[in-house]
Scaffold this motif. Sequence first.
Motif, PDB file in Angstrom:
ATOM      1  N   GLU A 171     -41.375  21.085   9.833  1.00 19.65           N
ATOM      2  CA  GLU A 171     -40.841  20.400  11.007  1.00 19.65           C
ATOM      3  C   GLU A 171     -40.178  21.403  11.950  1.00 19.65           C
ATOM      4  O   GLU A 171     -39.419  22.265  11.518  1.00 19.65           O
ATOM      5  CB  GLU A 171     -39.826  19.339  10.565  1.00 19.65           C
ATOM      6  N   THR A 172     -40.458  21.253  13.240  1.00 11.92           N
ATOM      7  CA  THR A 172     -39.947  22.210  14.229  1.00 11.92           C
ATOM      8  C   THR A 172     -38.526  21.830  14.677  1.00 11.92           C
ATOM      9  O   THR A 172     -38.021  20.766  14.328  1.00 11.92           O
ATOM     10  CB  THR A 172     -40.882  22.256  15.454  1.00 11.92           C
ATOM     11  N   ALA A 173     -37.932  22.720  15.457  1.00  9.14           N
ATOM     12  CA  ALA A 173     -36.544  22.595  15.914  1.00  9.14           C
ATOM     13  C   ALA A 173     -36.212  21.166  16.367  1.00  9.14           C
ATOM     14  O   ALA A 173     -36.907  20.599  17.213  1.00  9.14           O
ATOM     15  CB  ALA A 173     -36.289  23.564  17.056  1.00  9.14           C
ATOM     16  N   GLU A 182     -36.399  18.268  12.294  1.00  5.48           N
ATOM     17  CA  GLU A 182     -36.376  18.535  10.839  1.00  5.48           C
ATOM     18  C   GLU A 182     -35.755  17.399  10.042  1.00  5.48           C
ATOM     19  O   GLU A 182     -35.005  17.644   9.093  1.00  5.48           O
ATOM     20  CB  GLU A 182     -35.582  19.818  10.538  1.00  5.48           C
ATOM     21  N   THR A 224     -30.156  16.476  12.678  1.00  6.21           N
ATOM     22  CA  THR A 224     -30.690  17.262  11.559  1.00  6.21           C
ATOM     23  C   THR A 224     -29.738  18.363  11.100  1.00  6.21           C
ATOM     24  O   THR A 224     -30.132  19.233  10.328  1.00  6.21           O
ATOM     25  CB  THR A 224     -32.057  17.863  11.942  1.00  6.21           C
ATOM     26  N   GLU A 239     -31.203  27.618   7.041  1.00  6.98           N
ATOM     27  CA  GLU A 239     -32.062  27.117   8.123  1.00  6.98           C
ATOM     28  C   GLU A 239     -33.303  26.487   7.496  1.00  6.98           C
ATOM     29  O   GLU A 239     -33.659  26.804   6.364  1.00  6.98           O
ATOM     30  CB  GLU A 239     -32.467  28.279   9.048  1.00  6.98           C
ATOM     31  N   ASP A 295     -36.039  25.086  10.016  1.00 10.30           N
ATOM     32  CA  ASP A 295     -37.008  24.704  11.048  1.00 10.30           C
ATOM     33  C   ASP A 295     -38.244  25.608  11.003  1.00 10.30           C
ATOM     34  O   ASP A 295     -38.165  26.778  10.657  1.00 10.30           O
ATOM     35  CB  ASP A 295     -36.384  24.702  12.452  1.00 10.30           C
ATOM     36  N   PRO A 342     -29.788  23.466  11.901  1.00  9.15           N
ATOM     37  CA  PRO A 342     -31.150  23.241  12.385  1.00  9.15           C
ATOM     38  C   PRO A 342     -31.470  24.070  13.636  1.00  9.15           C
ATOM     39  O   PRO A 342     -30.595  24.726  14.215  1.00  9.15           O
ATOM     40  CB  PRO A 342     -31.133  21.757  12.736  1.00  9.15           C
ATOM     41  N   ALA A 343     -32.736  23.992  14.026  1.00 10.55           N
ATOM     42  CA  ALA A 343     -33.177  24.463  15.351  1.00 10.55           C
ATOM     43  C   ALA A 343     -32.750  25.890  15.667  1.00 10.55           C
ATOM     44  O   ALA A 343     -32.187  26.149  16.721  1.00 10.55           O
ATOM     45  CB  ALA A 343     -32.674  23.502  16.437  1.00 10.55           C
ATOM     46  N   HIS A 397     -44.301  19.659  20.916  1.00 13.25           N
ATOM     47  CA  HIS A 397     -43.248  20.572  20.487  1.00 13.25           C
ATOM     48  C   HIS A 397     -42.442  21.007  21.703  1.00 13.25           C
ATOM     49  O   HIS A 397     -42.925  20.978  22.813  1.00 13.25           O
ATOM     50  CB  HIS A 397     -43.857  21.811  19.823  1.00 13.25           C
TER      51      HIS A 397
END
Length: 483
Positions: free
Chosen positions: A54-56, A59, A86, A104, A106, A166-167, A482
């Motif tokens: 899962e991207t920034a 997640e 997240t 982290e 992401d 996250p991210a 995205h």
Amino acid sequence: MRFCAAVFALALSVMPSTGHSQASSDAKKDAVTRVEKQRAELVGLSERVWELAETALNEEQSAKVLADYAEQRGFAVQRGVAGLPTAFVASYGQGRPVIAIMGEYDALPGISQKASAVKEAFQEGAGGHGCGHNLFGAASLGAAVAIKELLAAGTLKGTVRFLGTPAEESIGGKIYMIREGIFKDVDAVLVWHPGDETKVDYEGAQANLQFFVEFKGRTAHAAADPWNGRSAADAIEAFTHGLNLLREHVKPTVRIHYTVQRAGDVPNVIPDYARILTWVRDSKRAGVDDVFARVQEIARGAALVAGVEHSLTIQTGYSDTNILESGLKLLHANLTWLGEPAYTAEEQAFARELQKVTGKEEKGMVATLVPLKPIAADPPGGSTDVGDVSWVAPTLHFSVATAPKGVPWHAWPVVASSRMSIGQKGMMLAASVLAATAVDLFSDASALDGIRKEWRQKTQGVTYRWLVPDGPPKTWPSRSGHN
Ligand SMILES: [Zn+2]
């Protein structure tokens, strides 16, 4: 299990020689044992997060599997902190010291890859862990759990916190967590990062600024009456041309890169809207500020050239790193103590295959600890929001080899390695280093005091400022979904 045996053999034979009591040494061995006991769970967590990719800020499931594990292991978990669904904080214990371990999770968009040395998507069009953050989160959480158990047993006293941040790849979740005050009572922060070599972070990372420039013009039929149109795409062309002229007249440490997010849909319509996401980086925040002032003028000029309006919105900005020599020494001692993983012939063959297909020297896994070096004047290219944290709390940072030396980062070979035993061996070593170093900080007051003193000296007269906008993160979904 091979690595497990290697760790114990080393742990028994090469105890750190300076300033560590027998009690602290025993606690460190205990911490490493408790990390190793979680091996199956940590590998499982890293594989699950790898599959989710899962991207920034997306997640949700990745954050959940990690937060659930922390909760099952007895942590008090606060989910969705700092206005980020997240982000989470898992705490255990009470009183000082408060030691935080950051993780982290992401992924990066569009680089899905199978756990294979042949380039092939795991899920077409999906994200992939091309920075190894699936290993990052799991290792850090495993270390926090080991420390929690030592606190519960009364071996250590104080508070451990796992910070689910996250991210990192864009947005900078940690900066929002700083803004929320999450680091205010933290005595020290421990963090690692997957890499292609094992070393303490004496180089740091670049400061950066990430911003959108939007151009608004006037649409018209591109053939029937183009003279009535004012093209936002023209402004993008002028803007990028200006940026590329600027490149010659900046210091070699500066990096400028961009991606055009909108510039019309079809050639026969003059686009009235265009948007470009641009990043500027340099060794220090001041260097970024200088270049950014010039880029703002280029944006203004591009709008004039095309006869359109423009606006500029900062998405986020990462700080350079405040590196602590005392922290480097402590991490280096624990990395030396734990030694490097042993790789099988099969693992080395896989590593060399990845190097071969990406045109790199076929060295295989290079996990020998890089000697401790003086703090670098200029970091290599790249940025992290760990930099911001290092200005609000003493931060100890290192990397462990999880991928073959030299293979392209943020790309499919790292996605593959992060789901292979070579990546997982690095993850387990990282978890042990984090746990052992945390034991030092809990049990050796002089070590923690020394680190805090150096941090106070290095932050004296420095006012940290976050560069994220007020309110929630500023993002626009791109065509691929995205950010
Ligand atoms: Zn990363």
